[in-house]
Motif scaffolding. Structure first.
Motif, PDB file in Angstrom:
ATOM      1  N   TYR A 128      12.628  -5.614   1.412  1.00 25.78           N
ATOM      2  CA  TYR A 128      13.081  -5.728   0.021  1.00 25.78           C
ATOM      3  C   TYR A 128      13.121  -7.185  -0.471  1.00 25.78           C
ATOM      4  O   TYR A 128      14.097  -7.639  -1.057  1.00 25.78           O
ATOM      5  CB  TYR A 128      14.429  -4.973  -0.153  1.00 25.78           C
ATOM      6  CG  TYR A 128      14.259  -3.578   0.352  1.00 25.78           C
ATOM      7  CD1 TYR A 128      13.459  -2.678  -0.356  1.00 25.78           C
ATOM      8  CD2 TYR A 128      14.752  -3.200   1.593  1.00 25.78           C
ATOM      9  CE1 TYR A 128      13.175  -1.429   0.158  1.00 25.78           C
ATOM     10  CE2 TYR A 128      14.470  -1.950   2.114  1.00 25.78           C
ATOM     11  CZ  TYR A 128      13.687  -1.071   1.389  1.00 25.78           C
ATOM     12  OH  TYR A 128      13.378   0.162   1.913  1.00 25.78           O
ATOM     13  N   TYR A 161       4.631 -13.901   8.237  1.00 28.51           N
ATOM     14  CA  TYR A 161       4.932 -12.479   8.032  1.00 28.51           C
ATOM     15  C   TYR A 161       5.036 -11.774   9.392  1.00 28.51           C
ATOM     16  O   TYR A 161       4.052 -11.697  10.119  1.00 28.51           O
ATOM     17  CB  TYR A 161       3.823 -11.882   7.160  1.00 28.51           C
ATOM     18  CG  TYR A 161       3.792 -10.386   7.054  1.00 28.51           C
ATOM     19  CD1 TYR A 161       4.906  -9.659   6.651  1.00 28.51           C
ATOM     20  CD2 TYR A 161       2.626  -9.690   7.334  1.00 28.51           C
ATOM     21  CE1 TYR A 161       4.855  -8.281   6.543  1.00 28.51           C
ATOM     22  CE2 TYR A 161       2.555  -8.315   7.221  1.00 28.51           C
ATOM     23  CZ  TYR A 161       3.679  -7.610   6.839  1.00 28.51           C
ATOM     24  OH  TYR A 161       3.613  -6.249   6.737  1.00 28.51           O
ATOM     25  N   TYR A 193      12.182  -6.415  -5.602  1.00 29.89           N
ATOM     26  CA  TYR A 193      11.291  -5.524  -4.846  1.00 29.89           C
ATOM     27  C   TYR A 193      11.459  -4.078  -5.288  1.00 29.89           C
ATOM     28  O   TYR A 193      12.567  -3.530  -5.259  1.00 29.89           O
ATOM     29  CB  TYR A 193      11.595  -5.648  -3.354  1.00 29.89           C
ATOM     30  CG  TYR A 193      10.580  -4.956  -2.466  1.00 29.89           C
ATOM     31  CD1 TYR A 193       9.569  -5.675  -1.844  1.00 29.89           C
ATOM     32  CD2 TYR A 193      10.635  -3.584  -2.261  1.00 29.89           C
ATOM     33  CE1 TYR A 193       8.643  -5.040  -1.034  1.00 29.89           C
ATOM     34  CE2 TYR A 193       9.702  -2.940  -1.458  1.00 29.89           C
ATOM     35  CZ  TYR A 193       8.713  -3.683  -0.845  1.00 29.89           C
ATOM     36  OH  TYR A 193       7.791  -3.051  -0.044  1.00 29.89           O
ATOM     37  N   GLU A 274      -2.657   6.809   3.930  1.00 32.98           N
ATOM     38  CA  GLU A 274      -2.583   8.059   3.144  1.00 32.98           C
ATOM     39  C   GLU A 274      -3.967   8.440   2.617  1.00 32.98           C
ATOM     40  O   GLU A 274      -4.369   9.599   2.660  1.00 32.98           O
ATOM     41  CB  GLU A 274      -1.591   7.882   1.988  1.00 32.98           C
ATOM     42  CG  GLU A 274      -1.389   9.165   1.220  1.00 32.98           C
ATOM     43  CD  GLU A 274      -0.253   9.114   0.214  1.00 32.98           C
ATOM     44  OE1 GLU A 274       0.472   8.095   0.142  1.00 32.98           O
ATOM     45  OE2 GLU A 274      -0.099  10.112  -0.503  1.00 32.98           O
ATOM     46  N   LYS A 279      -1.389  11.082   6.512  1.00 30.80           N
ATOM     47  CA  LYS A 279       0.031  11.324   6.210  1.00 30.80           C
ATOM     48  C   LYS A 279       0.455  12.717   6.693  1.00 30.80           C
ATOM     49  O   LYS A 279      -0.140  13.722   6.300  1.00 30.80           O
ATOM     50  CB  LYS A 279       0.216  11.191   4.693  1.00 30.80           C
ATOM     51  CG  LYS A 279       1.639  11.181   4.213  1.00 30.80           C
ATOM     52  CD  LYS A 279       1.671  10.672   2.778  1.00 30.80           C
ATOM     53  CE  LYS A 279       2.989  10.942   2.117  1.00 30.80           C
ATOM     54  NZ  LYS A 279       3.195  10.094   0.946  1.00 30.80           N
ATOM     55  N   GLN A 292       6.632   8.309   4.858  1.00 30.92           N
ATOM     56  CA  GLN A 292       6.212   6.910   4.905  1.00 30.92           C
ATOM     57  C   GLN A 292       5.184   6.761   6.016  1.00 30.92           C
ATOM     58  O   GLN A 292       5.548   6.576   7.181  1.00 30.92           O
ATOM     59  CB  GLN A 292       7.444   6.000   5.115  1.00 30.92           C
ATOM     60  CG  GLN A 292       7.169   4.540   5.409  1.00 30.92           C
ATOM     61  CD  GLN A 292       6.175   3.879   4.475  1.00 30.92           C
ATOM     62  OE1 GLN A 292       4.989   4.206   4.506  1.00 30.92           O
ATOM     63  NE2 GLN A 292       6.647   2.937   3.676  1.00 30.92           N
TER      64      GLN A 292
HETATM   65  N1  EPU Z   1       2.846   3.915  -0.163  1.00 37.78           N
HETATM   66  C1  EPU Z   1       1.913   4.924  -0.218  1.00 37.78           C
HETATM   67  N2  EPU Z   1       2.248   6.128   0.301  1.00 37.78           N
HETATM   68  C2  EPU Z   1       3.448   6.382   0.846  1.00 37.78           C
HETATM   69  C3  EPU Z   1       4.415   5.341   0.919  1.00 37.78           C
HETATM   70  C4  EPU Z   1       4.083   4.111   0.403  1.00 37.78           C
HETATM   71  O1  EPU Z   1       0.814   4.740  -0.722  1.00 37.78           O
HETATM   72  O2  EPU Z   1       3.670   7.510   1.301  1.00 37.78           O
HETATM   73  C5  EPU Z   1       2.489   2.590  -0.725  1.00 37.78           C
HETATM   74  C6  EPU Z   1       2.973   2.493  -2.169  1.00 37.78           C
HETATM   75  O3  EPU Z   1       1.990   1.820  -2.901  1.00 37.78           O
HETATM   76  C7  EPU Z   1       4.203   1.627  -2.037  1.00 37.78           C
HETATM   77  C8  EPU Z   1       3.800   0.709  -0.927  1.00 37.78           C
HETATM   78  O4  EPU Z   1       3.114   1.558  -0.003  1.00 37.78           O
HETATM   79  O5  EPU Z   1       4.464   0.934  -3.226  1.00 37.78           O
HETATM   80  C9  EPU Z   1       4.913  -0.047  -0.252  1.00 37.78           C
HETATM   81  O6  EPU Z   1       5.834   0.862   0.327  1.00 37.78           O
HETATM   82  P1  EPU Z   1       7.299   0.398   0.744  1.00 37.78           P
HETATM   83  O7  EPU Z   1       7.964  -0.286  -0.365  1.00 37.78           O
HETATM   84  O8  EPU Z   1       7.979   1.572   1.370  1.00 37.78           O
HETATM   85  O9  EPU Z   1       7.067  -0.755   1.827  1.00 37.78           O
HETATM   86  P2  EPU Z   1       6.046  -0.928   3.015  1.00 37.78           P
HETATM   87  O10 EPU Z   1       5.008  -1.925   2.669  1.00 37.78           O
HETATM   88  O11 EPU Z   1       5.555   0.395   3.424  1.00 37.78           O
HETATM   89  C10 EPU Z   1       7.443  -2.880   4.108  1.00 37.78           C
HETATM   90  C11 EPU Z   1       7.971  -3.232   5.459  1.00 37.78           C
HETATM   91  C12 EPU Z   1       9.203  -2.406   5.783  1.00 37.78           C
HETATM   92  C13 EPU Z   1      10.251  -2.683   4.724  1.00 37.78           C
HETATM   93  C14 EPU Z   1       9.660  -2.320   3.355  1.00 37.78           C
HETATM   94  C15 EPU Z   1      10.599  -2.652   2.220  1.00 37.78           C
HETATM   95  C16 EPU Z   1       6.055  -3.966   6.736  1.00 37.78           C
HETATM   96  C17 EPU Z   1       5.132  -3.653   7.874  1.00 37.78           C
HETATM   97  N3  EPU Z   1       6.946  -3.021   6.467  1.00 37.78           N
HETATM   98  O12 EPU Z   1       7.012  -1.515   4.167  1.00 37.78           O
HETATM   99  O13 EPU Z   1       9.691  -2.839   7.043  1.00 37.78           O
HETATM  100  O14 EPU Z   1      11.424  -1.933   4.973  1.00 37.78           O
HETATM  101  O15 EPU Z   1       8.442  -3.078   3.137  1.00 37.78           O
HETATM  102  O16 EPU Z   1      10.637  -4.032   2.059  1.00 37.78           O
HETATM  103  O17 EPU Z   1       5.948  -5.030   6.140  1.00 37.78           O
HETATM  104  C18 EPU Z   1       9.679  -2.441   9.385  1.00 37.78           C
HETATM  105  O18 EPU Z   1       9.211  -3.575   9.510  1.00 37.78           O
HETATM  106  O19 EPU Z   1       9.910  -1.705  10.374  1.00 37.78           O
HETATM  107  C19 EPU Z   1       9.937  -1.930   8.058  1.00 37.78           C
HETATM  108  C20 EPU Z   1      10.372  -0.690   7.839  1.00 37.78           C
END
Ligand code: EPU
Length: 333
Positions: A128, A161, A193, A274, A279, A292
């Motif tokens: 976030y 990162y 975020y 996805e 997924k 997710q």
């Molecule tokens: N999205 C899809 N399909 C889905 C879910 C997400 O296309 O089913 C796309 C959407 O475009 C969405 C984007 O993915 O806007 C980003 O999704 P989300 O905000 O859930 O974040 P993330 O990129 O998937 C990263 C971190 C997480 C952290 C979240 C929130 C990494 C590898 N992961 O996930 O960290 O909680 O942002 O900041 O950078 C972790 O490191 O274990 C972790 C959970």
């Protein structure tokens, strides 16, 4: 100090895999850590935290180290900031809960991330819009070779990162024992975020941000106590602007989710996965989490081979379809 032999690592990895370790040790002070390093010189060593970013692909034929040092104390303050030194074995989220209770801010966006202070500083955990590196002032570490203590400034940790010097040139060379965070007395919420701002509502406090982050995480991410996982399995890839243009032309869609980054464009791996149809799909007991897809889960009966096979199949399909390499952020042991 605790030393156990031939121990199951089931309680020590959030994937819930039944690997074993030849020796498992736990220390309660830096002196005890030094004694263990001396005793087991030359043996394969693995220092673990909460095991929330590990994939045990086989039994570990060496010595696991774990910290039972779990204190935090204020080491300095001025009118604006407070410097908190936390020991490596403290659960990060317990520290954050206490800080939010006291109205001290800086770490609240990282609420509910499983893991301990030491490992979170190696991995530079993030969520976030905040990364651990944004508030880490310095870390104290012990050299595995000779037990000498060294302090690393934030810059010396070479944070990136989900990355630091401790994952690269100093991998396996130091154990972080303490982390000093510089935290705010005056709250400056970071709510840019996604939907965090609307989830928090008006008049945010460190505690209300923490609670909002927890609500969002609970909606999207599996509870490791209920469904084994290691959080995000893959890192989000950063590609060049040219590669991004090619991608939008290739799929005839300029709504590819993306975030401008230093050095290129970050594409959510969740989206790429996805698009490849993974997924909710499974191999054996390993599943690409339906809410997710960046997260791989153990539905109960997964073997390490199932998880490795699922991760490899996903990477291959993303590579074949988009020409983009996604790589695991989870450590294979
Ligand atoms: N999205 C899809 N399909 C889905 C879910 C997400 O296309 O089913 C796309 C959407 O475009 C969405 C984007 O993915 O806007 C980003 O999704 P989300 O905000 O859930 O974040 P993330 O990129 O998937 C990263 C971190 C997480 C952290 C979240 C929130 C990494 C590898 N992961 O996930 O960290 O909680 O942002 O900041 O950078 C972790 O490191 O274990 C972790 C959970």
């Amino acid at each position: 100090m605790t030393i156990k032999e031939n121990i199951s690592l089931l309680p020590y990895n959030t994937f819930g895999l039944p690997a074993k370790a030849k020796i498992f040790t736990e220390y309660s002070s830096v002196e005890e850590l030094r004694a263990l390093l001396e005793k087991y010189k030359g043996e394969p060593l693995l220092h673990i935290g909460a095991g929330s970013n590990l994939l045990f692909t086989k039994d570990f034929d060496g010595v696991i180290l774990h910290s039972a040092m779990r204190r935090a104390r204020c080491v300095s303050e001025d009118a604006d900031y407070v410097w908190i030194e936390a020991e490596n074995g403290l659960v990060l989220d317990e520290l954050i809960a206490q800080l939010c209770d006291m109205g001290i801010s800086g770490l609240e966006n990282l609420s509910y991330i499983p893991g301990e202070v030491g490992a979170s500083a190696v991995q530079n955990v993030g969520a976030y819009g905040v990364e651990a590196k944004d508030v880490i002032e310095s870390v104290r570490a012990v050299s595995i070779a000779d037990g000498a203590e060294r302090i690393f400034s934030n810059a010396e940790c070479q944070y990136g990162y989900r990355d630091s010097i401790f994952k690269n040139s100093l991998r396996g060379k130091y154990i972080i024992t303490h982390v000093v965070y510089r935290l705010n007395k005056h709250f400056e919420p970071k709510l840019n975020y996604g939907n965090l701002s609307s989830e928090v509502g008006s008049n945010p406090t460190p505690m209300s941000v923490r609670e909002a982050v927890i609500r969002i995480r609970q909606q999207k991410l599996p509870e490791v106590s209920e469904l084994g996982s290691a959080g995000s399995f893959f890192k989000n890839p950063v590609i060049s602007h040219e590669a991004y243009e090619t991608l939008t032309r290739q799929i005839r869609d300029d709504r590819v989710p993306h975030y401008e980054q230093e050095g290129g464009v970050k594409i959510p791996a969740a989206w790429l996965i996805e698009q490849c149809g993974w997924k909710g799909k499974s191999i054996g007991g390993a599943q690409c989490y339906p809410k997710q897809p960046l997260v791989l889960v153990n539905t109960g009966s997964a073997t390490a081979d199932d998880i490795v096979a699922l991760a490899a199949a996903i990477c291959k399909d993303v590579q074949d379809k988009f020409g983009i390499t996604i790589s695991p952020e989870v450590n294979y042991i």
